[in-house]
Design an enzyme around this catalytic site. Structure first.
Site, PDB file in Angstrom:
ATOM      1  N   THR A 188      -0.677   5.606   3.537  1.00 17.32           N
ATOM      2  CA  THR A 188      -1.978   4.946   3.487  1.00 17.32           C
ATOM      3  C   THR A 188      -2.016   3.978   4.659  1.00 17.32           C
ATOM      4  OG1 THR A 188      -2.160   5.111   1.095  1.00 17.32           O
ATOM      5  CG2 THR A 188      -3.468   3.398   2.138  1.00 17.32           C
ATOM      6  N   ILE A 235       0.871  -1.166   0.000  1.00 16.11           N
ATOM      7  CA  ILE A 235       0.000   0.000   0.000  1.00 16.11           C
ATOM      8  C   ILE A 235       0.916   1.225   0.000  1.00 16.11           C
ATOM      9  CG2 ILE A 235      -1.992  -1.109   1.074  1.00 16.11           C
ATOM     10  CD1 ILE A 235      -1.232   0.080   3.744  1.00 16.11           C
ATOM     11  N   ASP A 236       0.380   2.338  -0.474  1.00 13.40           N
ATOM     12  CA  ASP A 236       1.172   3.558  -0.584  1.00 13.40           C
ATOM     13  C   ASP A 236       1.642   4.044   0.781  1.00 13.40           C
ATOM     14  OD1 ASP A 236       0.422   3.468  -3.249  1.00 13.40           O
ATOM     15  OD2 ASP A 236      -1.068   5.066  -3.067  1.00 13.40           O
ATOM     16  N   LYS A 237       2.769   4.747   0.758  1.00 15.00           N
ATOM     17  CA  LYS A 237       3.245   5.434   1.954  1.00 15.00           C
ATOM     18  C   LYS A 237       2.125   6.383   2.401  1.00 15.00           C
ATOM     19  CE  LYS A 237       6.764   8.614   3.477  1.00 15.00           C
ATOM     20  NZ  LYS A 237       7.551   9.740   3.085  1.00 15.00           N
TER      21      LYS A 237
END
Length: 171
Positions: A9, A5-7
């Protein structure tokens, strides 16, 4: 780690205990058979109550740290539903059909409704009261690699997300 998952998030990640489990789980994600549900607060108010964004994503032509809608990019499909509208913001649910880098963030920015607190695809100035973006990996479902049973897990919204929601004025 089976997927990322994105930083900035928050939420769920799937971690495999061994190589065969990793291969099975990664195959489900690649085949789009695993369920991945997200929630976000976006800037503004999308017109439709629900819809699908089907736009290809690739690296931005000039800013290599960003992704963008690019003809000839990799297929990216995001389904969305409005949960609740507020003045200036909308709480939304998302289901990923594909899993491209920054997919929800890029698709929502493309629609003119960037994720609240996302300084990469939205306003560059951070929102007061947020230390990141309001994007949460809320649920994940998959077939257990060994037993074949369908499993689904969910994660409550983090405190910063719920505080931000509670502070928003009603629409």
């Amino acid at each position: 780690i089976v997927h990322r998952i994105d930083k900035d998030t928050s939420g769920l990640l799937v971690v495999a205990k061994n190589d065969s489990a990793h291969q099975s789980l990664a195959a489900q994600i690649a085949a789009h058979t695993a369920y991945r549900g997200y929630e976000a607060i976006v800037v503004g108010s999308p017109r439709e109550e629900q819809g699908t964004v089907d736009k290809p994503i690739a690296r931005h032509k000039t800013d290599r740290k960003r992704m963008a809608i690019v003809e000839g990019g990799r297929e990216a499909i995001t389904h969305y539903t409005v949960i609740k509208r507020y003045r200036g913001y909308t709480h939304m649910a998302f289901q990923l059909e594909t899993g491209r880098t920054h997919q929800i963030r890029v698709h929502m920015a493309y629609l003119g409704h960037p994720v609240a607190g996302d300084t990469v695809y939205g306003p560059s100035k951070p929102l007061k009261g947020l230390q990141g973006q309001c994007l949460h990996a809320r649920a994940i479902g998959f077939v257990h690699p060994r037993t074949g049973a369908y499993l689904e897990f969910s994660s409550d919204l983090p405190a910063y997300f719920t505080r931000f929601l509670q502070a928003l004025p009603p629409a």
